[in-house]
Scaffold this motif. Structure first.
Motif, mmCIF file in Angstrom:
data_model
loop_
_atom_site.group_PDB
_atom_site.id
_atom_site.type_symbol
_atom_site.label_atom_id
_atom_site.label_comp_id
_atom_site.label_asym_id
_atom_site.label_seq_id
_atom_site.Cartn_x
_atom_site.Cartn_y
_atom_site.Cartn_z
ATOM 1 N N ILE A 152 41.853 39.123 43.109
ATOM 2 C CA ILE A 152 41.212 38.088 42.298
ATOM 3 C C ILE A 152 39.762 38.426 41.953
ATOM 4 N N LEU A 153 39.117 39.266 42.739
ATOM 5 C CA LEU A 153 37.749 39.660 42.394
ATOM 6 C C LEU A 153 37.697 40.392 41.045
ATOM 7 N N VAL A 154 38.789 41.081 40.687
ATOM 8 C CA VAL A 154 38.783 41.796 39.408
ATOM 9 C C VAL A 154 38.702 40.837 38.226
ATOM 10 N N GLY A 155 38.931 39.553 38.467
ATOM 11 C CA GLY A 155 38.831 38.574 37.394
ATOM 12 C C GLY A 155 37.417 38.111 37.111
ATOM 13 N N SER A 156 36.457 38.523 37.939
ATOM 14 C CA SER A 156 35.078 38.089 37.719
ATOM 15 C C SER A 156 34.547 38.644 36.399
ATOM 16 N N PRO A 157 33.863 37.811 35.603
ATOM 17 C CA PRO A 157 33.302 38.309 34.353
ATOM 18 C C PRO A 157 32.120 39.242 34.567
ATOM 19 N N ARG A 158 31.586 39.264 35.785
ATOM 20 C CA ARG A 158 30.466 40.143 36.120
ATOM 21 C C ARG A 158 30.848 40.966 37.343
ATOM 22 N N PRO A 159 30.719 42.287 37.296
ATOM 23 C CA PRO A 159 31.101 43.106 38.450
ATOM 24 C C PRO A 159 30.393 42.645 39.722
ATOM 25 N N VAL A 160 31.147 42.641 40.817
ATOM 26 C CA VAL A 160 30.593 42.160 42.071
ATOM 27 C C VAL A 160 31.026 43.085 43.196
ATOM 28 N N GLY A 161 30.063 43.457 44.034
ATOM 29 C CA GLY A 161 30.339 44.330 45.168
ATOM 30 C C GLY A 161 29.718 43.781 46.428
ATOM 31 N N GLU A 162 29.574 44.635 47.422
ATOM 32 C CA GLU A 162 29.080 44.204 48.730
ATOM 33 C C GLU A 162 27.685 43.593 48.636
ATOM 34 N N LYS A 163 26.784 44.245 47.936
ATOM 35 C CA LYS A 163 25.410 43.764 47.838
ATOM 36 C C LYS A 163 25.366 42.405 47.141
ATOM 37 N N GLU A 164 26.076 42.281 46.019
ATOM 38 C CA GLU A 164 26.049 41.033 45.259
ATOM 39 C C GLU A 164 26.677 39.888 46.047
ATOM 40 N N TYR A 200 38.617 29.576 33.215
ATOM 41 C CA TYR A 200 37.988 29.495 31.894
ATOM 42 C C TYR A 200 36.896 30.543 31.714
ATOM 43 N N THR A 201 36.294 30.961 32.818
ATOM 44 C CA THR A 201 35.211 31.951 32.755
ATOM 45 C C THR A 201 35.657 33.334 33.207
ATOM 46 N N ALA A 202 36.952 33.517 33.471
ATOM 47 C CA ALA A 202 37.441 34.797 33.977
ATOM 48 C C ALA A 202 37.342 35.886 32.916
ATOM 49 N N ARG A 203 37.287 37.096 33.380
ATOM 50 C CA ARG A 203 37.264 38.271 32.495
ATOM 51 C C ARG A 203 38.451 38.209 31.536
ATOM 52 N N PRO A 204 38.229 38.307 30.239
ATOM 53 C CA PRO A 204 39.310 38.106 29.274
ATOM 54 C C PRO A 204 40.456 39.109 29.423
ATOM 55 N N THR A 243 27.546 34.466 37.892
ATOM 56 C CA THR A 243 28.363 34.900 36.756
ATOM 57 C C THR A 243 27.842 34.398 35.416
ATOM 58 N N ALA A 244 26.966 33.401 35.409
ATOM 59 C CA ALA A 244 26.503 32.807 34.154
ATOM 60 C C ALA A 244 25.960 33.818 33.145
ATOM 61 N N PRO A 245 25.154 34.816 33.554
ATOM 62 C CA PRO A 245 24.631 35.764 32.550
ATOM 63 C C PRO A 245 25.709 36.590 31.863
ATOM 64 N N ALA A 246 26.887 36.728 32.491
ATOM 65 C CA ALA A 246 27.941 37.560 31.912
ATOM 66 C C ALA A 246 28.642 36.872 30.747
ATOM 67 N N TRP A 247 28.673 35.548 30.768
ATOM 68 C CA TRP A 247 29.332 34.805 29.693
ATOM 69 C C TRP A 247 28.632 33.447 29.564
ATOM 70 N N PRO A 248 27.379 33.444 29.132
ATOM 71 C CA PRO A 248 26.605 32.206 29.125
ATOM 72 C C PRO A 248 27.207 31.113 28.244
#
Length: 431
Positions: A407-419, A216-220, A336-341
């Motif tokens: 599946i990481l590409v579905g995150s609404p907020r970009p995420v990498g090693e640091k995050e 429901y919160t995945a990148r559209p 991820t909340a800030p990406a699609w509050p």
């Protein structure tokens, strides 16, 4: 198939699903369905622990009364590994049944999917395992009939086009995904879930909840690049108006019935609606996809050292799939909340948070707290530390998660090693 250059992003929603037979006693229709499909010789892939409840014998009678010759394979590993899957594939290649029947949880259904795939087409696991771990080759063509009868309300594997397995040497979970892998038919009989003990019910139910929330919160879907060829469109396309309907309903049923199913295993109403929730979430995420919590779950399950979960009949350390997902969920959804509050706030309200009059960003953050409360209510361990992990495991956990780019590409907020390091650190302890 050339695309209009004026439409650079995806415009097509591709929804694939499985025919479903749902209801109390639906298992009795298995014989009819086999006859309808013209099956004369089938292989039943079953969880051997179900024999103590008579479920395997019941299906054997139904199949044989329908005049179908039946063989049984019940050496299924809880949370399948490359070793257990290869052993099962060898059996299927030797016996070459006309069709497969699976009776059990996601481990059993996924094992049957793999047996079907590799007894129908040549190849090794690495050929079809998703990139970058495997070669990610497309499945060459349709498989044999496969009728799935789930006995847990969790993975939704009866509806999905995915096989999940643990690669022992790499200590990571991964998967094979292709629309041909999806079962031919799902028979969902809530009576088959009554033997599921409380912690198994809880972990499976949390898997349902995460499937639905992540989807429901995945990148559209319509922010992804358009595909040149429909055959190149991924199984997981991103959140979309069709999957949203299935997932939102699954979240509502989890909020209403998961506690009841855990605390009163014989509550048929709760069991029925959790079975529906599992299937609805499976249809939803099976098309839109999951994201960070599931990506994080694979190394959490794969790197386990000494954790033995209650109510699981295992003789080796194990972090059940649903537990490996939910243990990361509060930290991941807070990220991820800030990406699609708006979406996160809506889910928080469904889970019982009083969000009226609350700023949307605050309501979105409340989703993590609502999930933590449900975890506490149902006796889920307090973060990764209680599963035996510590700060020294962070590099391995992050590395294993980064391998799940599918599946990481579905995150609404970009995420990498640091995050990911920050999210894992936040998931170590919650209360």
């Amino acid at each position: 198939m050339p695309r209009d250059s004026l439409i650079p992003t995806e415009t097509v929603i591709a929804l694939d699903s499985v025919p479903i037979r749902f209801g109390l006693g639906a298992s009795q229709e298995l014989g009819y369905e086999l006859n309808r499909l013209g099956v004369r010789r089938a292989l039943l892939v079953a969880d051997r622990n179900l024999r103590q409840f008579g479920l395997v014998e019941k299906l054997e009678r139904i199949v044989r009364d329908a005049g179908v010759e039946l063989d049984v394979y019940d050496d299924v590993h809880v949370e399948p590994t490359d070793r257990s899957i290869n052993e099962a594939i060898a059996y299927a290649r030797k016996t070459q049944p006309e069709a497969f029947i699976s009776l059990g949880g996601g481990s059993t259904i996924d094992t049957a999917k793999a047996m079907n795939l590799f007894s129908t087409h040549p190849g090794e696991l690495i050929d079809y395992i998703n990139k970058p771990i495997g070669q990610g080759k497309p499945v060459p063509g349709p498989l044999k009939p496969h009728i799935a009868l789930p006995t847990t309300s969790g993975t939704g594997s009866e509806t999905t086009a995915v096989i999940v397995l643990d690669l022992l040497q790499l200590k990571v979970k991964t998967g094979i995904s292709h629309r041909y892998i999806r079962p031919t038919l799902a028979i969902i009989d809530p009576l088959n879930t009554l033997s599921c003990p409380p912690m198994v019910t809880a972990c499976a139910g949390f898997d349902v909840l995460c499937h639905a929330i992540e989807s429901y919160t995945a990148r559209p879907y319509n922010v992804r690049p358009a595909v040149e060829n429909p055959a190149e469109r991924p199984i997981y396309i991103g959140s979309n108006p069709i999957s949203d309907l299935w997932c939102r309903q699954a979240i509502e049923w989890c909020a209403r019935y998961l506690r009841r199913a855990v605390f009163n295993p014989l509550d048929l109403e709760a069991r029925s609606y959790m079975a529906l929730a599992s299937t609805f979430a499976g249809i939803g995420f099976g098309n839109s996809g999951v994201h960070i919590p599931h990506a994080m779950s694979y190394p959490v399950a794969g790197m386990v050292r000494d954790y033995f979960p209650p109510d699981y009949d295992v003789d080796e350390p194990l972090v059940p799939h649903g537990l490996s997902v939910i243990i990361n969920a509060p930290a991941a959804f807070r990220f991820t909340a800030p990406a699609w509050p708006e979406r996160h706030a809506e889910v928080a309200a469904i889970l019982g948070v009083e969000t009226r009059g609350m700023p949307v960003r605050e309501a979105a953050d409340a989703l993590a707290d609502a999930i933590k409360q449900l975890m506490r209510d149902l006796g889920i361990p307090n973060g990764l530390e209680e599963l035996g992990y510590s700060e020294r495991d962070l590099p391995g956990l992050v590395e294993g998660t980064l391998k799940q780019q599918r599946i990481l590409v579905g995150s609404p907020r970009p995420v990498g090693e640091k995050e990911l390091g920050e999210i894992f650190r936040a998931a170590m302890r919650y209360w």
